[in-house]
Scaffold this motif. Sequence first.
Motif, PDB file in Angstrom:
ATOM      1  N   THR A 172       0.831  -1.209   0.000  1.00  0.00           N
ATOM      2  CA  THR A 172       0.000   0.000   0.000  1.00  0.00           C
ATOM      3  C   THR A 172       0.866   1.260   0.000  1.00  0.00           C
ATOM      4  O   THR A 172       0.353   2.362  -0.134  1.00  0.00           O
ATOM      5  CB  THR A 172      -0.944   0.028   1.216  1.00  0.00           C
ATOM      6  N   TYR A 177      -0.044   2.004  -6.167  1.00  0.00           N
ATOM      7  CA  TYR A 177      -1.208   1.879  -5.290  1.00  0.00           C
ATOM      8  C   TYR A 177      -1.824   3.254  -5.027  1.00  0.00           C
ATOM      9  O   TYR A 177      -3.038   3.431  -5.109  1.00  0.00           O
ATOM     10  CB  TYR A 177      -0.815   1.199  -3.977  1.00  0.00           C
ATOM     11  N   HIS A 178      -0.983   4.241  -4.742  1.00  0.00           N
ATOM     12  CA  HIS A 178      -1.483   5.593  -4.490  1.00  0.00           C
ATOM     13  C   HIS A 178      -2.100   6.212  -5.745  1.00  0.00           C
ATOM     14  O   HIS A 178      -3.106   6.925  -5.667  1.00  0.00           O
ATOM     15  CB  HIS A 178      -0.371   6.479  -3.916  1.00  0.00           C
ATOM     16  N   TYR A 179      -1.541   5.924  -6.887  1.00  0.00           N
ATOM     17  CA  TYR A 179      -2.103   6.370  -8.168  1.00  0.00           C
ATOM     18  C   TYR A 179      -3.516   5.796  -8.343  1.00  0.00           C
ATOM     19  O   TYR A 179      -4.450   6.519  -8.703  1.00  0.00           O
ATOM     20  CB  TYR A 179      -1.180   5.920  -9.306  1.00  0.00           C
ATOM     21  N   LYS A 181      -5.549   4.694  -5.970  1.00  0.00           N
ATOM     22  CA  LYS A 181      -6.444   5.284  -4.966  1.00  0.00           C
ATOM     23  C   LYS A 181      -6.891   6.686  -5.378  1.00  0.00           C
ATOM     24  O   LYS A 181      -8.010   7.097  -5.094  1.00  0.00           O
ATOM     25  CB  LYS A 181      -5.752   5.336  -3.595  1.00  0.00           C
ATOM     26  N   ARG A 182      -6.017   7.411  -6.068  1.00  0.00           N
ATOM     27  CA  ARG A 182      -6.330   8.777  -6.486  1.00  0.00           C
ATOM     28  C   ARG A 182      -7.216   8.789  -7.739  1.00  0.00           C
ATOM     29  O   ARG A 182      -8.185   9.542  -7.812  1.00  0.00           O
ATOM     30  CB  ARG A 182      -5.031   9.547  -6.734  1.00  0.00           C
ATOM     31  N   ASN A 185     -10.718   5.666  -7.437  1.00  0.00           N
ATOM     32  CA  ASN A 185     -10.965   5.583  -5.993  1.00  0.00           C
ATOM     33  C   ASN A 185     -12.184   4.760  -5.592  1.00  0.00           C
ATOM     34  O   ASN A 185     -12.421   4.561  -4.410  1.00  0.00           O
ATOM     35  CB  ASN A 185     -11.029   6.984  -5.364  1.00  0.00           C
TER      36      ASN A 185
END
Length: 194
Positions: A172, A177-179, A181-182, A185
């Motif tokens: 995570t 992963y952050h891409y 989530k952004r 989403n």
Amino acid sequence: MKHLPASVPVVILTPLASERRAVAQHLTELRQEFVENDLYETGYFKGLHHEYVITLRETGPKNTQIALATQKAIRLFHPTLLLLTGIAGGVKDVRIGDLVVGTRAYGYESGKETDDGPLSRPDVLPFSKELIEVARMVGRAAHWRQRSTDKAPDAAVLFGPIASGDKVIASTASPLYHYLKRHFNDTLALEMES
């Protein structure tokens, strides 16, 4: 509503051996056969209203392999229904043991790399509305839990998008992963085959 024949042909594709075993344990009279150099297993599953003739194939992972296996299975077996089933990594509101039914697939690797970072151009693939409705009906009933080895006492059935790409996202903390989530989403789970 379309009426199904007494014996319904179904193809189930699984990327991994553990996923194939999980499906095969529910089939009777399982037999193996090589067709055009690929190993298929065929067995029977007794449903509430129909008997299903299940053709099962372990394909290996990755989107391209699944796409080719899907195309070939449709050509060879002319199934009424084709399913991809397997393990996915939970992203949002998903716990180990939950069942995630994809309502659409995000091909998240489609996009453009720029000096300011990646721009998302997702390939969004819808799934069968009729099949999703059947899955909702089955999910509301409790009898499916009896087929689970532990009776799935705490399992939830969740419906939503599944993001798919050719990378295993094992952290995570990873930038990918952050891409996701952004930019994606509402994704419930990640996998490599949709």
